[in-house]
Design an enzyme around this catalytic site. Structure first.
Site, short mmCIF file in Angstrom:
data_model
loop_
_atom_site.label_atom_id
_atom_site.label_comp_id
_atom_site.label_asym_id
_atom_site.label_seq_id
_atom_site.Cartn_x
_atom_site.Cartn_y
_atom_site.Cartn_z
N GLY A 11 6.72 12.42 -9.47
CA GLY A 11 5.29 11.59 -8.63
C GLY A 11 5.51 11.45 -7.54
O GLY A 11 5.58 12.65 -6.95
N LEU A 13 6.50 10.72 -4.47
CA LEU A 13 7.37 9.95 -3.72
C LEU A 13 8.30 10.36 -4.35
O LEU A 13 9.30 11.36 -3.42
CB LEU A 13 7.71 8.60 -3.46
CG LEU A 13 8.52 8.12 -2.81
CD1 LEU A 13 8.85 8.41 -1.39
CD2 LEU A 13 8.90 6.51 -3.03
N THR A 62 1.38 2.68 -12.25
CA THR A 62 0.57 1.70 -10.71
C THR A 62 -0.69 1.57 -11.31
O THR A 62 -1.68 1.79 -10.22
CB THR A 62 0.74 3.54 -10.44
OG1 THR A 62 0.32 4.25 -11.04
CG2 THR A 62 3.34 3.20 -9.34
N THR A 101 5.68 -2.86 -4.22
CA THR A 101 4.07 -2.22 -3.52
C THR A 101 3.61 -4.03 -2.88
O THR A 101 4.58 -4.63 -2.91
CB THR A 101 3.33 -2.43 -4.76
OG1 THR A 101 2.52 -2.48 -4.32
CG2 THR A 101 3.63 -3.83 -5.63
N ASP A 102 2.72 -4.24 -1.75
CA ASP A 102 2.25 -4.86 -1.22
C ASP A 102 1.27 -5.57 -2.47
O ASP A 102 0.70 -6.86 -1.69
CB ASP A 102 1.04 -4.65 -0.33
CG ASP A 102 0.30 -3.52 -0.47
OD1 ASP A 102 0.28 -2.44 -1.64
OD2 ASP A 102 -1.04 -3.46 -0.08
N TYR A 126 -0.54 -5.72 -12.43
CA TYR A 126 0.17 -5.08 -11.37
C TYR A 126 1.25 -5.48 -10.61
O TYR A 126 1.84 -5.37 -10.82
CB TYR A 126 -0.36 -3.97 -11.04
CG TYR A 126 0.00 -2.89 -9.92
CD1 TYR A 126 1.34 -1.97 -10.92
CD2 TYR A 126 -0.21 -3.10 -8.64
CE1 TYR A 126 1.71 -1.48 -9.88
CE2 TYR A 126 1.18 -2.18 -7.65
CZ TYR A 126 1.40 -1.15 -8.64
OH TYR A 126 2.21 -0.50 -7.31
N LYS A 130 4.66 -6.14 -11.08
CA LYS A 130 6.19 -5.93 -9.98
C LYS A 130 7.07 -6.78 -8.94
O LYS A 130 8.15 -6.59 -8.78
CB LYS A 130 5.16 -4.99 -8.37
CG LYS A 130 4.92 -3.92 -9.70
CD LYS A 130 5.64 -2.44 -9.25
CE LYS A 130 6.28 -2.10 -7.83
NZ LYS A 130 7.27 -1.07 -9.31
N TRP A 154 -0.37 1.94 -0.46
CA TRP A 154 -1.48 2.58 -0.28
C TRP A 154 -1.06 4.09 -0.55
O TRP A 154 -0.97 5.06 0.45
CB TRP A 154 -2.26 2.95 0.41
CG TRP A 154 -3.71 3.29 0.01
CD1 TRP A 154 -3.56 3.93 -0.47
CD2 TRP A 154 -4.82 2.67 0.93
NE1 TRP A 154 -5.08 4.42 -0.59
CE2 TRP A 154 -5.78 3.38 0.38
CE3 TRP A 154 -4.91 1.92 1.64
CZ2 TRP A 154 -7.40 3.48 0.77
CZ3 TRP A 154 -6.57 1.98 2.67
CH2 TRP A 154 -7.43 2.79 1.74
#
Length: 225
Positions: A11, A13, A62, A101-102, A126, A130, A154
């Site tokens: 991925g 990252l 994601t 994640t936000d 989602y 998470k 993002w």
């Protein structure tokens, strides 16, 4: 050498973490072909096999829209997989850096950065999956100071699928570009995020960080909106 297992290594990252790895780190890579994150037993087995000093869990379901139609898979990957990693790490030794994640927030805390202690309030599958993953990691490992939860927003990079590459592709084709105008976020480069991940691991190993953060939860994004 510090042994680090990276899940989701293909991925955005994961690939950047491998590119930016420090010289003292030896990496074990696993991706969706070599590790099925839907399988909790497989997640535990990979920890038993490699016995990493650190696991960086970049692997995730994601696709926000698809998660609404694929709830079971989203929860297996985003909740049950990190829970399995945490359980086995607790038994085998090592530490976990859980990328989050936000989307664990609902977006109603407007015009200011979210504090790390702000209550989780997801409003989509989602985000909920998470958030449940975070809760499992906190319960199993954060309480014994063996995990960090790092929330970001993002992600963008020169590879994979992301908003910037999509816009550049549409622009190159001369198409009209239509995007939503009611969402606010902070694009974050995987390169700056990868640097932060390696700094966290380095500082954590030297016991220089987290004395003021009992929950071991951190936020990172680039500047701008």
């Amino acid at each position: 050498m510090l042994k680090v297992l990276i899940t989701g290594s293909n991925g955005q990252l994961g690939r950047t973490l491998i590119q930016k790895k420090p010289g003292y780190v030896h990496i074990f890579e696993v991706n969706r072909k070599s590790l099925d994150l839907n399988n909790s037993n497989a997640c535990k087995e990979v920890i038993r096999t490699f016995k990493p000093d650190w696991t960086i869990n970049c692997g995730a379901f994601t696709n926000v829209e698809n998660a609404e139609q694929n709830k079971d898979e989203a929860f297996k990957v985003n909740f049950e997989a990190p829970k399995a990693f945490a359980e086995e790490i607790k038994d085998q030794g090592g530490k976990l850096l859980q990328i989050s994640t936000d989307f664990v927030f609902d977006g109603k805390f407007r015009n200011n950065p979210y504090p790390t202690e702000y209550p989780r309030s997801p409003n989509c599958i989602y985000g909920l999956s998470k958030a449940k993953g975070e809760e499992a990691v906190e319960k199993i490992l954060c309480r014994i100071n063996r995990a960090i939860i790092l929330r970001t927003s993002w992600l963008i990079s020169p590879f994979g699928k992301n908003f910037v590459l999509k816009m550049l592709d549409l622009h190159s084709k001369g198409n009209d570009i239509n995007v939503v105008s009611d969402q606010i976020g902070v694009p974050t480069s995987t390169f700056s995020l990868a640097e932060v991940c390696w700094q966290i691991i380095n500082f954590k190993n030297q016991s220089l960080l987290f004395k003021q953060n009992d929950n071991n939860v951190f936020h990172w994004s680039d500047n701008g909106v």
